[in-house]
Motif scaffolding. Sequence first.
Motif, PDB file in Angstrom:
ATOM      1  N   CYS A  47     -20.933  -1.581 -36.286  1.00 48.36           N
ATOM      2  CA  CYS A  47     -21.461  -1.408 -37.631  1.00 48.36           C
ATOM      3  C   CYS A  47     -22.922  -0.988 -37.595  1.00 48.36           C
ATOM      4  O   CYS A  47     -23.359  -0.164 -38.386  1.00 48.36           O
ATOM      5  N   ILE A  66     -23.013   2.643 -36.954  1.00 41.84           N
ATOM      6  CA  ILE A  66     -22.638   3.432 -38.134  1.00 41.84           C
ATOM      7  C   ILE A  66     -23.812   3.523 -39.095  1.00 41.84           C
ATOM      8  O   ILE A  66     -24.149   4.582 -39.595  1.00 41.84           O
ATOM      9  N   HIS A  78     -13.019   0.390 -38.118  1.00 35.52           N
ATOM     10  CA  HIS A  78     -12.924  -0.603 -37.029  1.00 35.52           C
ATOM     11  C   HIS A  78     -11.458  -0.901 -36.671  1.00 35.52           C
ATOM     12  O   HIS A  78     -10.554  -0.183 -37.064  1.00 35.52           O
ATOM     13  N   GLU A 108     -14.248  -7.812 -41.006  1.00 38.84           N
ATOM     14  CA  GLU A 108     -14.227  -6.580 -41.803  1.00 38.84           C
ATOM     15  C   GLU A 108     -12.973  -5.748 -41.556  1.00 38.84           C
ATOM     16  O   GLU A 108     -12.378  -5.215 -42.492  1.00 38.84           O
ATOM     17  N   HIS A 167     -15.050   0.607 -45.470  1.00 35.17           N
ATOM     18  CA  HIS A 167     -15.818  -0.393 -44.714  1.00 35.17           C
ATOM     19  C   HIS A 167     -16.239  -1.543 -45.630  1.00 35.17           C
ATOM     20  O   HIS A 167     -16.156  -1.443 -46.852  1.00 35.17           O
ATOM     21  N   VAL A 168     -16.704  -2.621 -44.986  1.00 33.87           N
ATOM     22  CA  VAL A 168     -17.309  -3.735 -45.715  1.00 33.87           C
ATOM     23  C   VAL A 168     -18.733  -3.888 -45.195  1.00 33.87           C
ATOM     24  O   VAL A 168     -18.971  -3.868 -43.984  1.00 33.87           O
TER      25      VAL A 168
HETATM   26 ZN   LIG Z   1     -17.889  -1.065 -40.914  1.00 34.83          ZN
END
Ligand SMILES: [Zn+2]
Length: 245
Positions: A16, A19, A58, A72, A138-139
């Motif tokens: 994450c 990203i 993910h 997530e 995503h979260v």
């Molecule tokens: Zn993510």
Amino acid sequence: MKNFIGKYYVSLTITCIIIIFVGVTFWPKRSEPQQPSKQLPPEKAPLEYYLVAIDPGHGGRDGGSGYDAVKEKDINLAIAKKIKTIYQSWKGQIMLTREGDYRVTELYPNERTKQRRDLSGRIKIAQEENADLLVSIHVNAASSALKGPMVFYQKDNEISKELGRSILEQLHHVERHQQQDLIGADYFILRQADIPTVLVEVGFITHPEERGKLQTEEYQEQLARAIAEGVKGFFLTKERHLPRT
Ligand SMILES: [Zn+2]
């Protein structure tokens, strides 16, 4: 504060972080934009003609952001599957880049890092199926004060921006982010994809109330319907053609 941190361990995976922060590093695009526009035949309905790829972020050993036992990757996949069901109920063409709890790293064995292999693999899956749009789910994770969805579009790409705006308008019926919510970005998956792509952060796993809601079928369904409606709205607004970018 120390007790708070000690009690609640917030884990942000390298994935994450890459990203959001490192994935913006300079990396050449693999190919030039595809031209010309893909024209919609007059007898076809846009939802039946264009293929939408939903990417549940993910998977496998890469859980994405997490909080206690909440991961997530599981929320992303649950919402993505719901988007697929809703969109198919409208006879729309839709696919997922992953259908289960795994990474897709093996598709790009020569990329430098597992993260890049995974993200490139997702783009490849979508583009080899000739998907016309890519929506990555995503979260988010940050301070416990932040909540609400955010949508990232391909910087300087108007089609991606229109798609992002259409999705965000629908998500605002569910929940609002207090600050920025539609953002042009240069993330790896946005930069590398040859098709209009947006990245949707459906909410914050670090916000206590939102974390609870994100785990419920009902809230996941609301988010999924909003994203599906956003994609549908984008196509119905654009009607006759979708320029390749
Ligand atoms: Zn993510």
